[in-house]
Design an enzyme around this catalytic site. Structure first.
Site, PDB file in Angstrom:
ATOM      1  CE1 TYR A  58       9.517   7.331  -7.993  1.00 21.35           C
ATOM      2  CE2 TYR A  58       8.084   9.358  -8.475  1.00 21.35           C
ATOM      3  CZ  TYR A  58       8.389   7.786  -8.403  1.00 21.35           C
ATOM      4  OH  TYR A  58       7.456   7.183  -9.195  1.00 21.35           O
TER       5      TYR A  58
ATOM      6  CD  GLU B 225      12.816   5.231 -10.322  1.00 20.07           C
ATOM      7  OE1 GLU B 225      13.815   5.492 -11.035  1.00 20.07           O
ATOM      8  OE2 GLU B 225      11.849   5.172 -10.725  1.00 20.07           O
TER       9      GLU B 225
ATOM     10  CG  ASP C  19       7.234 -16.188   3.734  1.00 21.37           C
ATOM     11  OD1 ASP C  19       7.323 -15.341   4.507  1.00 21.37           O
ATOM     12  OD2 ASP C  19       6.692 -16.144   2.503  1.00 21.37           O
TER      13      ASP C  19
ATOM     14  CB  THR D 288       4.950  -9.106   6.455  1.00 25.48           C
ATOM     15  OG1 THR D 288       4.669  -9.806   7.614  1.00 25.48           O
ATOM     16  CG2 THR D 288       4.198  -9.891   5.510  1.00 25.48           C
TER      17      THR D 288
ATOM     18  CE  LYS E 259       1.368 -11.288   7.024  1.00 28.69           C
ATOM     19  NZ  LYS E 259       1.346 -12.565   6.085  1.00 28.69           N
TER      20      LYS E 259
ATOM     21  NE  ARG F 100      -1.588  -3.433   5.731  1.00 29.78           N
ATOM     22  CZ  ARG F 100      -1.874  -4.897   6.165  1.00 29.78           C
ATOM     23  NH1 ARG F 100      -1.600  -5.675   5.561  1.00 29.78           N
ATOM     24  NH2 ARG F 100      -2.319  -4.974   7.398  1.00 29.78           N
TER      25      ARG F 100
END
Ligand SMILES: *Cc1c(COP(=O)(O)O)cnc(C)c1O
Length: 417
Positions: free
Chosen positions: A55, A57, A201, A227, A230, A236
């Site tokens: 974790y 954060e 984008d 992303t 691609k 991913r």
């Protein structure tokens, strides 16, 4: 092939078998979905590592949990490499996906009910650009632009006109099914004239942008999202880049407003992918992606297929099937080609009269084929298979014959593992 999944094989043969079957599918089929690619073994190793247990954060050196020293280093590496790759002023590498990367921008500069001007889904835009079924269409007032009916190129006059008429707070340049270059400078001028913020984008074209094979949005846009899986060929995931003045706001929108703990294993994998993309090899790869796409376009045209906008500047082609055979739908083509060993997706074409589950087009891309080593020499072969499969209307003997040939080709060009 070496199998690094022995623990899984012992413990859970059901899931093990599913993964092996998928691996086999990827090895033995030609992957032509324009948004997919085969990422590197190093990226997959990082994604399968113990970093998934942590974790973290917050941001590096400013975490809400102890024990973050090593994941801090991984995130700092990812940030530094991303800045080197794209030349952006600021980046947040924590968004879990392209959709989250966009959400961070919307939360940062919009209130519910504000107006966004973006590309229509049926003309090549993305769900997160204001589709009614997506949070973007539910939270914001969406005005859509599209392509011209004759050229199938973005109608920049319409963008300017709609911007003037509707006063959007945010304009989005970018698409999921547009085979031509996007003129970010034109968008920037329109945004400036209308006092709107501009988001590029580049989910689909990031790999072409960072290798200077597509005009660069970074200098002229407030925000750039992408992303990483691609054309960029990483894990991913997503990232949100912006000008320094929006850095604080973007960071707080990603966490705590919209996400909890970052995926440290994926962030490490992004760092690896950015380093891979910084190598000269990746530029040659990206050049080959475009060469293959153009060569495929020529071969398809010579077989009587029609391409939206008449061809391509990038990694994808959008085939309008109607002139080839008005009775063959995108869904038919997707099914027949799949059985022949070629994976594509049905896609609405601009001004399509069929529904999204049927469509009059297919979208085809070359990033994954290029990763396994196919070159422009192989593209006429693929166009031939398209022609045989569709002209036979899915005849089982014809499809079975193609399937043998595609499998042979796949075996000669294995996916890197
Ligand atoms: C693929 C894509 C996205 C979203 O990516 P996910 O990771 O699937 O959420 C966003 N915008 C565009 C233009 C895309 O093509």
């Amino acid at each position: 092939m070496a199998d690094n999944l022995q623990t899984l094989a012992q413990q859970d043969p059901e899931v093990y078998k599913i993964i092996k079957n998928e691996e086999n599918r990827q090895q033995l089929m030609l992957e032509m979905i324009a948004s997919e690619n085969h990422t590197s073994p190093a990226v997959m190793e990082a994604q399968g590592s113990c970093l998934t247990n942590k974790y973290a954060e917050g941001l590096p050196r400013k975490r809400y949990y102890g024990g973050c020293d090593h994941v801090d280093e991984a995130e700092e590496l990812a940030i530094d490499r991303c800045k080197a790759l794209f030349g952006c002023e600021h980046v947040n590498v924590q968004p879990h996906s392209g959709s989250q990367a966009n959400m961070a921008v919307y939360f940062s500069c919009l209130q519910p009910g504000d107006t966004i001007l973006a590309m229509d889904l049926s003309h090549g835009g993305h769900l997160t650009h204001g589709s009614k079924v997506n949070f973007s269409g539910k939270l914001y007032n969406i005005v859509s632009y599209g392509v011209k009916e004759d050229t199938k190129m973005i109608d920049y006059d319409q963008v300017a006109e709609l911007a003037k008429q509707h006063n959007p707070k945010l304009i989005i340049a970018g698409a999921s099914a547009y085979p031509r270059k996007i003129d970010f400078e034109k968008f920037a001028q329109i945004a400036k004239d209308n006092d709107a913020k501009l988001l590029a984008d580049i989910a689909h074209i990031a790999g072409l942008v960072c290798t200077q094979l597509h005009p660069d949005p970074i200098p002229v846009c407030d925000f750039v999202t992408t992303t990483t899986h691609k054309t960029l060929r990483g894990p991913r995931s997503g990232i949100t880049m912006c000008k320094e003045e929006y850095a604080k706001s973007i960071n707080s929108c990603v966490f705590p407003r919209m996400q909890g703990g970052p995926l440290c294993h994926v962030i490490a994998a992004k760092a690896i992918a950015f380093a891979e993309a910084l190598k000269p090899d990746f530029k040659s790869y990206s050049e080959q992606v475009i060469k293959n796409s153009k060569s495929l376009a020529d071969a398809l045209l010579s077989k009587g297929f029609d391409l939206c906008s008449g061809g391509t500047d990038n990694h994808l082609n959008l085939v309008d099937l109607r002139p080839y055979d008005a009775n063959v739908t995108g869904a038919d083509a997707e099914n027949w080609l799949h059985d022949a060993g070629i994976v594509v997706n049905k896609n609405l074409i601009p001004f399509d009269t069929r529904k999204a589950t049927e469509t009059s087009g297919i979208r085809i891309g070359t990033p994954a084929l290029t990763t396994r080593g196919l070159t422009e020499e192989h593209m006429p072969l693929i166009a031939n298979w398209f022609d045989t499969a569709l002209s036979s209307k899915g005849d089982s003997t014809a499809i079975e014959n193609i399937r043998k040939e595609t499998e042979e080709l796949c075996k000669s060009f294995p996916v890197p593992h």
